[in-house]
Design a protein around this motif. Structure first.
Motif, short mmCIF file in Angstrom:
data_model
loop_
_atom_site.label_atom_id
_atom_site.label_comp_id
_atom_site.label_asym_id
_atom_site.label_seq_id
_atom_site.Cartn_x
_atom_site.Cartn_y
_atom_site.Cartn_z
N HIS A 40 17.83 29.47 38.34
CA HIS A 40 16.86 30.20 37.52
C HIS A 40 16.27 31.38 38.29
CE1 HIS A 40 13.97 30.83 34.35
NE2 HIS A 40 12.98 30.80 35.23
N PHE A 41 15.97 31.18 39.57
CA PHE A 41 15.43 32.25 40.40
C PHE A 41 16.45 33.37 40.60
CE2 PHE A 41 15.08 34.06 44.70
CZ PHE A 41 13.88 34.73 44.56
N MET A 42 17.69 33.00 40.86
CA MET A 42 18.72 34.01 41.12
C MET A 42 19.26 34.63 39.83
SD MET A 42 20.81 32.32 44.26
CE MET A 42 21.86 33.75 44.43
N GLY A 43 18.93 34.04 38.71
CA GLY A 43 19.43 34.56 37.43
C GLY A 43 19.05 36.00 37.20
N GLY A 44 17.85 36.37 37.57
CA GLY A 44 17.43 37.75 37.39
C GLY A 44 18.09 38.70 38.37
N ILE A 45 18.44 38.21 39.54
CA ILE A 45 19.02 39.05 40.57
C ILE A 45 20.52 39.26 40.36
CG2 ILE A 45 19.43 39.23 43.06
CD1 ILE A 45 16.93 37.44 43.43
N LEU A 46 21.22 38.18 40.09
CA LEU A 46 22.68 38.24 40.04
C LEU A 46 23.26 38.03 38.65
CD1 LEU A 46 23.40 36.05 43.18
CD2 LEU A 46 23.47 38.52 43.04
N SER A 47 22.44 37.97 37.63
CA SER A 47 22.95 37.57 36.32
C SER A 47 24.03 38.50 35.79
CB SER A 47 21.82 37.45 35.32
OG SER A 47 21.20 38.69 35.11
N SER A 48 23.88 39.80 35.96
CA SER A 48 24.88 40.72 35.43
C SER A 48 26.20 40.59 36.18
CB SER A 48 24.39 42.16 35.50
OG SER A 48 24.18 42.55 36.84
N LYS A 49 26.14 40.37 37.49
CA LYS A 49 27.38 40.22 38.27
C LYS A 49 28.08 38.90 37.95
CE LYS A 49 25.41 43.05 41.92
NZ LYS A 49 24.47 43.63 41.00
N ILE A 50 27.30 37.84 37.83
CA ILE A 50 27.89 36.55 37.49
C ILE A 50 28.45 36.58 36.08
CG2 ILE A 50 27.33 34.12 37.09
CD1 ILE A 50 25.40 34.33 39.45
N TYR A 52 29.64 39.23 34.56
CA TYR A 52 30.87 40.03 34.61
C TYR A 52 32.03 39.18 35.14
CZ TYR A 52 34.15 43.70 35.82
OH TYR A 52 35.28 44.48 35.91
N ILE A 53 31.79 38.45 36.22
CA ILE A 53 32.84 37.59 36.76
C ILE A 53 33.21 36.51 35.75
CG2 ILE A 53 33.31 35.84 38.54
CD1 ILE A 53 31.70 37.61 40.47
N GLY A 54 32.24 35.96 35.06
CA GLY A 54 32.51 34.95 34.05
C GLY A 54 33.33 35.49 32.89
N ASN A 55 33.08 36.73 32.50
CA ASN A 55 33.85 37.33 31.41
C ASN A 55 35.27 37.68 31.84
OD1 ASN A 55 31.76 37.18 29.57
ND2 ASN A 55 30.97 39.20 30.11
N LEU A 61 41.83 33.98 37.26
CA LEU A 61 42.73 32.84 37.33
C LEU A 61 44.19 33.26 37.32
CD1 LEU A 61 40.94 30.31 34.97
CD2 LEU A 61 41.16 30.18 37.44
N THR A 62 44.50 34.33 36.63
CA THR A 62 45.88 34.80 36.56
C THR A 62 46.34 35.38 37.89
OG1 THR A 62 45.58 35.31 34.22
CG2 THR A 62 47.43 36.35 35.33
N TRP A 63 45.49 36.12 38.57
CA TRP A 63 45.92 36.88 39.74
C TRP A 63 45.42 36.35 41.08
CZ3 TRP A 63 49.87 39.66 38.67
CH2 TRP A 63 50.01 40.19 37.39
N HIS A 64 44.69 35.25 41.11
CA HIS A 64 44.15 34.79 42.40
C HIS A 64 45.26 34.31 43.33
CE1 HIS A 64 44.48 30.71 40.74
NE2 HIS A 64 44.37 30.28 42.00
N PHE A 65 46.33 33.73 42.80
CA PHE A 65 47.42 33.25 43.65
C PHE A 65 48.10 34.42 44.36
CE2 PHE A 65 51.77 31.81 44.45
CZ PHE A 65 51.50 30.71 45.23
N VAL A 110 38.62 36.45 44.29
CA VAL A 110 37.82 36.91 43.14
C VAL A 110 37.83 38.44 43.05
CG1 VAL A 110 35.50 37.00 42.16
CG2 VAL A 110 36.35 34.87 43.12
N SER A 111 37.65 39.12 44.17
CA SER A 111 37.48 40.57 44.11
C SER A 111 38.79 41.33 43.89
CB SER A 111 36.79 41.09 45.37
OG SER A 111 37.57 40.82 46.51
N LEU A 112 39.89 40.89 44.50
CA LEU A 112 41.15 41.63 44.32
C LEU A 112 41.63 41.63 42.87
CD1 LEU A 112 43.15 43.35 45.87
CD2 LEU A 112 44.47 41.29 46.34
N PRO A 113 41.59 40.50 42.14
CA PRO A 113 41.94 40.58 40.72
C PRO A 113 41.01 41.51 39.92
CG PRO A 113 42.03 38.32 41.44
CD PRO A 113 41.45 39.10 42.56
N LEU A 114 39.72 41.56 40.28
CA LEU A 114 38.82 42.46 39.57
C LEU A 114 39.13 43.92 39.89
CD1 LEU A 114 35.45 40.53 39.92
CD2 LEU A 114 36.96 40.66 37.93
#
Length: 132
Positions: A40-50, A52-55, A61-65, A110-114
Motif C-alpha cells: 500500500h505504501f509503495m503503491g503510490g511510488i511504483l504503481s505506474s511502473k508495476i 506497465y510491467i503487469g500489462n 513471458l514470451t521473451w524471458h527465455f 524483465v527489462s530486455l523483453p520490454l
C-alpha cells in the motif's frame, strides 16, 4: 476454531504442536499485514511502473527465455567458458559467476523483453508512417 484434538492429527505432517500453532497463525497474519502495508505504501511510488510491467506480462513471458540465453552467452564469453555449457535447456546457475546472480537474471529477464517490445513498436510506427 480448531481444537487440540484435531491439531494433534496434523502434528506428524506440520511439525507444529497445538501450543505453537496459534503463535504461528498470529505470525502469519502479522506477515500478511506487513506485506499489505508495504504494498500500500509503495503503491503510490511504483504503481505506474508495476502496472506497465503487469500489462506487458505476456511479452515478458514470451521473451524471458531468450533474454536469459543472451545473458548466458555474454557471461560464457566474458569468463572464457566453452559455448557447450549453454546447451542445457535451463540457464546457467545464477551463482556461478557472482553471489546474487538471480538479481541480474531478474532485471534482464524483465527489462530486455520490454526494450525489445519498445523497439518493435518504434520500428512498426516508423514503417507505418513511411507507408502512409
Amino acid at each position: 476454531f480448531l481444537s487440540a484434538k484435531y491439531l494433534s492429527v496434523l502434528r506428524p505432517f506440520t511439525g507444529f504442536s497445538p501450543v505453537i500453532m496459534p503463535y504461528a497463525l498470529f505470525m502469519a497474519l502479522i506477515g500478511i499485514y506487513f506485506i499489505y502495508s508495504v504494498a500500500h505504501f509503495m503503491g503510490g511510488i511504483l504503481s505506474s511502473k508495476i502496472e506497465y510491467i503487469g500489462n506487458k506480462t505476456l511479452h515478458i513471458l514470451t521473451w524471458h527465455f531468450l533474454s536469459f540465453k543472451i545473458l548466458d552467452m555474454i557471461l560464457v564469453t566474458t569468463h572464457g567458458l566453452p559455448i557447450s555449457s549453454m546447451v542445457s535447456m535451463y540457464h546457467l546457475p545464477s551463482d556461478m559467476f557472482f553471489e546474487h546472480g538471480w538479481v541480474l537474471y531478474t532485471l534482464i529477464g524483465v527489462s530486455l523483453p520490454l526494450v525489445m517490445l519498445a523497439l518493435y513498436n518504434k520500428l512498426f510506427s516508423l514503417i507505418k508512417k513511411s507507408i502512409l
